[in-house]
Design an enzyme around this catalytic site. Structure first.
Site, PDB file in Angstrom:
ATOM      1  N   SER A  68      45.497  28.894  90.755  1.00  0.00           N
ATOM      2  CA  SER A  68      45.060  29.070  89.356  1.00  0.00           C
ATOM      3  C   SER A  68      43.909  28.164  88.941  1.00  0.00           C
ATOM      4  CB  SER A  68      46.227  28.852  88.398  1.00  0.00           C
ATOM      5  OG  SER A  68      47.023  30.002  88.363  1.00  0.00           O
ATOM      6  N   LYS A  71      40.752  29.885  88.204  1.00  0.00           N
ATOM      7  CA  LYS A  71      40.538  30.633  86.948  1.00  0.00           C
ATOM      8  C   LYS A  71      39.487  29.962  86.064  1.00  0.00           C
ATOM      9  CE  LYS A  71      45.312  32.370  86.967  1.00  0.00           C
ATOM     10  NZ  LYS A  71      46.675  32.121  86.456  1.00  0.00           N
ATOM     11  N   TYR A 196      40.389  38.574  92.877  1.00  0.00           N
ATOM     12  CA  TYR A 196      41.333  37.586  92.329  1.00  0.00           C
ATOM     13  C   TYR A 196      42.111  36.857  93.446  1.00  0.00           C
ATOM     14  CZ  TYR A 196      45.326  35.647  89.862  1.00  0.00           C
ATOM     15  OH  TYR A 196      46.304  34.784  89.404  1.00  0.00           O
ATOM     16  N   TYR A 248      49.740  25.790  81.885  1.00  0.00           N
ATOM     17  CA  TYR A 248      50.658  26.893  81.576  1.00  0.00           C
ATOM     18  C   TYR A 248      51.395  26.594  80.265  1.00  0.00           C
ATOM     19  CZ  TYR A 248      50.029  27.228  86.675  1.00  0.00           C
ATOM     20  OH  TYR A 248      49.517  27.249  87.933  1.00  0.00           O
ATOM     21  N   VAL A 266      49.503  26.884  91.705  1.00  0.00           N
ATOM     22  CA  VAL A 266      50.827  26.889  92.340  1.00  0.00           C
ATOM     23  C   VAL A 266      50.845  26.321  93.753  1.00  0.00           C
ATOM     24  CG1 VAL A 266      51.963  28.719  91.020  1.00  0.00           C
ATOM     25  CG2 VAL A 266      50.669  29.305  93.063  1.00  0.00           C
TER      26      VAL A 266
HETATM   27  N1  GLN Z   1      47.634  33.367  92.980  1.00  0.00           N
HETATM   28  C1  GLN Z   1      48.621  32.928  92.058  1.00  0.00           C
HETATM   29  C2  GLN Z   1      49.240  34.096  91.306  1.00  0.00           C
HETATM   30  O1  GLN Z   1      48.533  34.937  90.869  1.00  0.00           O
HETATM   31  C3  GLN Z   1      48.028  31.949  91.105  1.00  0.00           C
HETATM   32  C4  GLN Z   1      49.001  31.542  90.038  1.00  0.00           C
HETATM   33  C5  GLN Z   1      49.026  30.087  89.771  1.00  0.00           C
HETATM   34  O2  GLN Z   1      48.439  29.255  90.454  1.00  0.00           O
HETATM   35  N2  GLN Z   1      49.774  29.770  88.750  1.00  0.00           N
HETATM   36  O3  GLN Z   1      50.423  34.185  91.154  1.00  0.00           O
END
Ligand code: GLN
Length: 312
Positions: A68, A71, A196, A248, A266
């Protein structure tokens, strides 16, 4: 007061060893099967000051995927490619208070339009806005941008993590089809998800992430060359989202306990920065119940307390 970087360098190894104990309370992400192999008790950090000084401690050399954290990078690239108006036609500016891959508010509030670019639904829409002739071309442009921000050409795609997520991403696929059905996603679902998953699978170390943080801390300017890599306005937007949505549905608590812009992933990475001063990269694969690196968050909390980093 500016951070005493020499003092910080001296204290850092002890702080890391103190916080490593918290890793036993967390769990490595397993919903992307390939991430389950990460070393549970690892904790590492790199800090890069705008003067050029660097401090490191712990397992800062272990590679990890951005997940994430990417992003933030695609948001900047989409803003540079398309401009503010085109991006915010498709994605909102508000935190959700829900988990990062939630579907709940997509249907409840404003049909189809994701609340912000740092939840999965919003990030998938942002990936669709990256310029490029093909999905692969778009993903390559994201990688190029990560390398430019990191000041190093070594970040590359971890193909095993990419394939592992691509093969199991039932939730993200359903989010993307929902967005497509609501015409928020103009592009096709699979090529958009390809971008993505690829951006999430970009492999880095703490040094790269710290350097990206430093560019954001310095309003988009590379302090070593004076080059403006990202317009200041877009950096300001990214930092605002990091404060309100970057951790988050723990972003409010993080703002109180730590008080600096940050974005977690994550795989256990955290990108953070002290505005005007320094960038931070952390890896600690064991996650707490909100999906943030448990030892990493404790480490940032101690550093913020000891060096008075909170912006608030
Ligand atoms: N690739 C992960 C997902 O889409 C990224 C999510 C994350 O890092 N929170 O679930």
């Amino acid at each position: 007061m500016p951070t005493d970087f020499n003092e910080l360098t001296q204290r850092l190894p002890h702080l890391v060893e103190t916080c490593r104990a918290y890793a036993t309370q967390g769990r490595v992400a397993t919903y992307i099967p390939e991430l389950a192999h990460a070393p549970q008790l690892a904790l590492g950090i790199t800090l890069r000051h705008k003067s050029g000084l660097t401090a490191t401690a712990g397992d800062c050399g272990i590679p990890f995927t951005l997940q994430s954290i990417s992003k933030v990078i695609t948001l900047l690239l989409a803003l540079m490619d398309r401009g503010e108006q085109a991006v915010f036609e498709k994605v909102g500016m508000e935190p959700t208070g829900d988990v990062f891959n939630s579907m709940l508010k997509l249907e409840l509030v404003q049909p189809g339009k994701p609340f912000n670019p740092l939840i999965n639904a919003g990030a998938i829409v942002v990936s669709s806005l990256i310029d490029g002739d093909t999905a692969e071309h778009k993903a390559e442009r994201v990688l190029r941008f990560v390398r430019d921000l990191a000041g190093d050409d070594s970040p590359s795609f971890n193909e095993s993590v990419f394939r592992s997520e691509e093969a199991t991403a039932y939730r993200n696929r359903s989010l993307a089809y929902f967005l497509k059905d609501n015409k928020v996603l103009d592009q096709d679902v699979e090529p958009t998800l390809h971008v993505y998953f690829k951006q999430c699978a970009i492999e880095v170390t703490c040094a790269h992430v710290a350097r990206i943080g430093l560019i954001l801390a310095n309003d988009g300017v590379d302090p070593s060359t004076g080059r403006q890599l990202v317009p200041k306005r877009y950096v300001r937007i990214a930092k605002s989202f990091m404060v309100t949505c970057g951790m988050y549905n723990a972003s409010g608590e993080f703002a109180i306990q730590v008080g600096i812009p940050a974005k977690s992933g994550v795989a256990g990475g955290i990108l953070a920065l002290v505005p005007g001063e320094l960038g931070i990269g952390i890896i600690g694969p064991a996650l707490n119940d909100k999906g943030n690196s448990t030892a990493g968050v404790h480490l940032l909390r101690l550093l913020s307390e000891q060096f008075d980093w909170s912006m608030f």
